[in-house]
Design a protein around this motif. Structure first.
Motif, short mmCIF file in Angstrom:
data_model
loop_
_atom_site.label_atom_id
_atom_site.label_comp_id
_atom_site.label_asym_id
_atom_site.label_seq_id
_atom_site.Cartn_x
_atom_site.Cartn_y
_atom_site.Cartn_z
N TYR A 29 -16.41 4.10 -6.28
CA TYR A 29 -15.22 3.81 -6.17
C TYR A 29 -14.91 3.99 -4.45
CZ TYR A 29 -14.70 3.54 -11.18
OH TYR A 29 -14.89 3.63 -12.58
N ASP A 30 -14.17 2.70 -3.85
CA ASP A 30 -13.69 3.04 -2.62
C ASP A 30 -12.60 3.71 -2.50
OD1 ASP A 30 -15.79 1.47 -1.25
OD2 ASP A 30 -14.60 -0.38 -2.12
N VAL A 31 -11.50 3.72 -3.29
CA VAL A 31 -10.29 4.18 -3.28
C VAL A 31 -9.84 4.67 -4.57
CG1 VAL A 31 -7.87 4.01 -2.52
CG2 VAL A 31 -9.68 2.84 -1.24
N TYR A 32 -9.41 6.04 -4.79
CA TYR A 32 -8.73 6.61 -5.69
C TYR A 32 -7.29 6.72 -5.38
CZ TYR A 32 -7.65 9.73 -9.81
OH TYR A 32 -7.22 10.32 -10.92
N ILE A 33 -6.46 6.10 -6.12
CA ILE A 33 -4.86 6.20 -5.73
C ILE A 33 -4.22 7.07 -6.72
CG2 ILE A 33 -2.72 4.77 -5.50
CD1 ILE A 33 -4.33 2.48 -4.95
N SER A 34 -3.62 8.13 -6.07
CA SER A 34 -2.97 9.34 -6.75
C SER A 34 -1.34 9.05 -6.50
CB SER A 34 -3.12 10.53 -6.31
OG SER A 34 -2.64 11.62 -6.56
N TYR A 35 -0.70 9.00 -7.53
CA TYR A 35 0.86 8.71 -7.42
C TYR A 35 1.64 9.28 -8.50
CZ TYR A 35 -0.14 5.01 -10.79
OH TYR A 35 -0.75 4.41 -12.00
N ALA A 36 2.85 9.18 -8.52
CA ALA A 36 3.84 9.87 -9.61
C ALA A 36 3.89 9.12 -10.74
CB ALA A 36 5.08 10.33 -8.90
N ARG A 37 3.50 9.21 -12.03
CA ARG A 37 3.57 8.28 -12.91
C ARG A 37 5.04 8.12 -13.38
NH1 ARG A 37 -1.32 9.99 -11.37
NH2 ARG A 37 -3.28 8.91 -12.67
N ASN A 38 5.23 6.91 -14.08
CA ASN A 38 6.81 6.45 -14.37
C ASN A 38 7.82 6.85 -13.74
OD1 ASN A 38 5.43 6.09 -17.04
ND2 ASN A 38 5.47 8.35 -17.42
N SER A 39 7.45 6.01 -12.39
CA SER A 39 8.50 6.07 -11.34
C SER A 39 8.55 4.78 -10.67
CB SER A 39 8.08 7.28 -10.42
OG SER A 39 7.08 7.22 -9.79
N GLU A 40 9.26 4.79 -9.58
CA GLU A 40 9.30 3.36 -8.76
C GLU A 40 8.24 3.41 -7.99
OE1 GLU A 40 12.64 3.86 -6.51
OE2 GLU A 40 14.45 3.85 -8.01
N GLU A 41 7.79 4.40 -7.64
CA GLU A 41 6.41 4.15 -6.76
C GLU A 41 5.01 3.55 -7.65
OE1 GLU A 41 8.02 6.74 -7.01
OE2 GLU A 41 7.05 8.66 -6.98
N GLU A 42 5.20 3.66 -8.77
CA GLU A 42 4.36 3.17 -9.59
C GLU A 42 4.09 1.60 -9.60
OE1 GLU A 42 2.35 3.41 -14.17
OE2 GLU A 42 4.76 4.46 -13.84
N THR A 43 5.46 0.78 -9.57
CA THR A 43 5.50 -0.42 -9.39
C THR A 43 4.90 -0.92 -8.02
OG1 THR A 43 7.62 -0.48 -10.67
CG2 THR A 43 7.12 -2.35 -9.09
N PHE A 44 5.18 0.01 -7.18
CA PHE A 44 4.63 -0.24 -5.74
C PHE A 44 3.26 -0.18 -5.63
CE2 PHE A 44 3.06 2.07 -1.63
CZ PHE A 44 3.27 1.00 -0.81
N VAL A 45 2.66 0.86 -6.30
CA VAL A 45 1.08 0.96 -6.25
C VAL A 45 0.32 -0.19 -6.90
CG1 VAL A 45 -0.76 2.47 -7.30
CG2 VAL A 45 1.33 3.45 -6.27
N LEU A 46 0.81 -0.57 -8.08
CA LEU A 46 0.25 -1.45 -8.91
C LEU A 46 0.27 -2.97 -8.48
CD1 LEU A 46 1.25 -0.32 -12.55
CD2 LEU A 46 -0.77 -0.06 -11.31
N LEU A 47 1.58 -3.28 -7.95
CA LEU A 47 1.95 -4.65 -7.47
C LEU A 47 1.55 -5.00 -6.00
CD1 LEU A 47 5.25 -5.61 -9.55
CD2 LEU A 47 2.81 -5.95 -10.18
N THR A 48 1.50 -3.86 -5.41
CA THR A 48 1.39 -4.17 -3.85
C THR A 48 -0.06 -3.64 -3.29
OG1 THR A 48 4.01 -4.19 -3.23
CG2 THR A 48 2.67 -3.86 -1.48
N LEU A 49 -0.04 -2.23 -3.40
CA LEU A 49 -1.29 -1.46 -2.91
C LEU A 49 -2.50 -2.15 -3.61
CD1 LEU A 49 -0.37 2.42 -2.27
CD2 LEU A 49 -0.86 0.65 -0.58
N ARG A 50 -2.49 -1.99 -5.09
CA ARG A 50 -3.65 -2.49 -5.67
C ARG A 50 -4.17 -3.75 -5.30
NH1 ARG A 50 -5.12 -6.08 -9.39
NH2 ARG A 50 -2.70 -6.43 -9.45
N ARG A 51 -2.99 -4.80 -5.39
CA ARG A 51 -3.30 -6.15 -5.10
C ARG A 51 -3.84 -6.61 -3.66
NH1 ARG A 51 -1.65 -10.89 -3.10
NH2 ARG A 51 0.04 -10.16 -1.99
N VAL A 52 -3.24 -5.89 -2.55
CA VAL A 52 -3.91 -6.02 -1.26
C VAL A 52 -5.35 -5.41 -1.15
CG1 VAL A 52 -3.49 -5.48 1.26
CG2 VAL A 52 -1.48 -6.38 -0.10
N LEU A 53 -5.54 -4.35 -1.50
CA LEU A 53 -6.70 -3.61 -1.41
C LEU A 53 -7.93 -4.39 -2.20
CD1 LEU A 53 -5.88 0.29 -1.69
CD2 LEU A 53 -6.11 -1.16 0.42
#
Length: 581
Positions: A412-436
């Motif tokens: 894998y190129d990137v392992y994304i670590s974030y706080a689950r069940n929070s607002e940043e989860e939406t940021f990770v899944l819909l923005t970071l993941r899609r662009v990367l």
């Protein structure tokens, strides 16, 4: 001490040894007189109250060739009228003798303007003179004479005799007979009667046996004589100065240019050649001049050649003269001329030829322009790098960066670590993941999405973190809760980064975090790692600083469609919620 003073002292000592006595009785001392003082040309005459004074009427050579008459007038102070002076009275106090108007003596009321008129039948010549009568306290010694002191120069270690000034001239006054001359030394005291002093008062003269510099100063003589049944007097002051011994060779000595000196001249500019020479005292009539090809500047008749002459005197009156030859618009032809400095006095002559060489050409304009261009280019490059350094790094990585996937065997190129069940989860899944994944082409691992069911969370987390090239930590206040899986991922990534060095941690600040609430692992990571801040809508565009910084930290991924300024902005519906900064 000056060398010619030492030579003078040796000469004087030899004379003393031959004579066998300290007094240095020098036979036939030279009689020296004051420097010429023309009282006939003086428009202002000063005299002490109660002493003899006189006014002199200048008569031109043209008028003196014919019979002429001379009449004296006094200008009345209040009326401005000219009143003839009657000099035919018996035993008058004011008399006329040839060109002189005598005051025997002069009083304070005599001060004022006088006019002498010279007539020869066809011409009248008028001259206005001013008489000033000064008061002297108790008729004592004076350090400055009313008429001004006369200067007498005596060579060092030599003998001389001094007469009182104007003594012979005043003997010519009608029925006057000098009776006594009294001298006072420079301290206004009488001369010592001792015989063995270097300077004594003898027969109305000052006799100097051995001249020394400590004898310099003003000496006063008071002359008393009888005329018309009255005792009259006048006072004069002699300024005694020392000069270098006449026994020394006094041929001029040229100090500059010396034998090894070379003058450097610049073609097209002004050339300056300096000549400096010791020409000794003024009595030797010294001269200093330049010659060009054997011709003086007057004979040369070239306006480009001029000179400036000056001089300075030392304590013995010897002159050092300086003559600067100025050559305007110095040309290459002028280099072939002979430039000779000449010094001359009555004792001899000296000359010295100057050596010239052209100044080496320094391309100052070219060097200045080149340096200016270098500075401008450096400044431009600095500005360009400061503004576009991220773009330059991305451009360098795109063509020269190493491809880690070819050597590290990681999945894998990137392992994304974030706080689950929070607002940043939406940021990770819909923005970071899609662009990367979709825009940049990276292989992204998200634990809740990509991990296999049934395994132990701790072992699975450590395994997938080790199989990734980057650990991207999305920081927010929820991330710092103790005991969460996010902190486990952070610790695993930091340990792998510290031990093996094949994993790099990227810190992305999604929401501001108080520094006091940071855990120990995060403080340690923040010291060594850069922090990339997400700024809401400002960072949504792919050309924003956030995505450029992030791409610099990610592994090199060579794609034809690399991130550029023309990349389209992210759809606003992808992530519309903003958070306070």
């Amino acid at each position: 001490m000056r060398i010619h003073f030492l030579l003078s002292l040796l000469v004087a000592l030899s004379v003393l040894i031959e004579q066998g006595e300290v007094s240095g009785n020098v036979s036939d001392p030279q009689t020296v007189q004051c420097h010429e003082r023309s009282m006939l040309d003086a428009s202002v005459v000063r005299v002490y109250h109660g002493e003899v004074g006189r006014l002199g009427c200048p008569v031109s050579h043209h008028l003196s060739a014919y019979n002429y008459s001379l009449i004296w007038y006094r200008v009345q102070p209040d009326q401005g009228l000219e009143k003839p002076i009657n000099v035919s009275l018996p035993n008058p106090r004011i008399t006329a003798d040839h060109k002189w108007l005598w005051f025997q003596p002069a009083f304070s009321e005599d001060a004022g303007q006088y006019v002498c008129v010279v007539r020869n039948g066809t011409h009248d010549h008028r001259t206005t003179l001013q008489l000033e009568v000064l008061l002297r306290a108790n008729n004592g010694c004076v350090s400055q004479a009313a008429e001004g002191s006369c200067v007498v120069k005596v060579p060092l270690e030599e003998s001389a005799e001094l007469n009182c000034p104007d003594l012979q001239e005043f003997q010519l006054s009608p029925k006057s007979t000098p009776v006594k001359v009294k001298w006072s030394n420079k301290n206004c005291s009488n001369f010592s009667p001792k015989k063995w002093v270097s300077i004594v008062n003898k027969d109305s003269k000052i006799v100097i046996h051995i001249m020394r510099q400590n004898m310099e100063g003003n000496y006063t003589c008071v002359v008393e004589y009888h005329s018309g049944g009255k005792t009259l007097s006048f006072t004069r002051v002699v300024t005694l100065k020392a000069k270098s011994s006449s026994r020394l060779p006094k041929t001029p000595i040229i100090h500059n240019p010396n034998l090894d000196q070379i003058f450097t001249v610049k073609l097209g500019s002004e050339g300056r050649l300096e000549c400096r020479a010791l020409v000794f005292d003024e009595d030797l009539k010294p001269q200093l001049w330049w010659e060009v090809n054997g011709k003086t500047l007057q004979q040369l008749s070239d306006s480009r050649f001029t000179n400036i002459t000056s001089y300075k005197e030392d304590e013995l009156g010897d002159r050092t003269m300086m003559s600067v030859l100025l050559i305007q618009k110095f040309s290459s032809q002028d280099l072939h001329f002979n430039y000779t400095c000449h010094a001359h006095n009555t004792k001899g002559s000296a000359s010295r030829t100057a050596k010239l060489q052209p100044e080496e050409y320094l391309p100052s304009v070219e060097l200045g322009c080149g340096l200016g261009v270098v500075l401008v280019v450096t400044l431009v490059l600095f500005v360009v790098y400061h503004v576009y350094h991220l773009e330059l790094l991305l451009l360098y990585r795109a063509y020269c960066g190493p491809d880690e996937s070819a050597t590290d065997r990681k999945e894998y190129d990137v392992y994304i670590s974030y706080a689950r069940n929070s607002e940043e989860e939406t940021f990770v899944l819909l923005t970071l993941r899609r662009v990367l994944e979709n825009e940049l082409g990276y292989k992204v691992f998200i634990f809740d999405r990509d991990s296999l069911p049934g395994g132990t969370i701790t072992d699975e987390t450590l395994s997938y973190v080790g199989r990734s090239r980057r650990l991207m930590v999305v920081l927010s206040p929820n991330y710092l809760v103790q005991g969460t899986q996010a902190l486990l991922e952070l610790k695993a990534g930091l340990d792998a980064m510290a031990q093996a060095g094949d994993l790099r941690v990227i810190l992305v600040q999604y929401q501001p975090i108080s520094r006091d609430s940071w855990v120990r692992e995060l403080r340690r990571a923040r010291v060594a790692l850069a922090l990339i801040q997400w700024k809401g809508e400002k960072s949504s565009d792919l050309s924003s600083r956030f995505w450029k910084q992030l791409q610099v930290e990610l592994p090199v991924r060579r794609r034809k469609n690399t991130l550029s300024e023309d990349s389209p902005a992210l759809p606003m519906t992808t992530y519309t919620h903003t958070y306070p900064q």
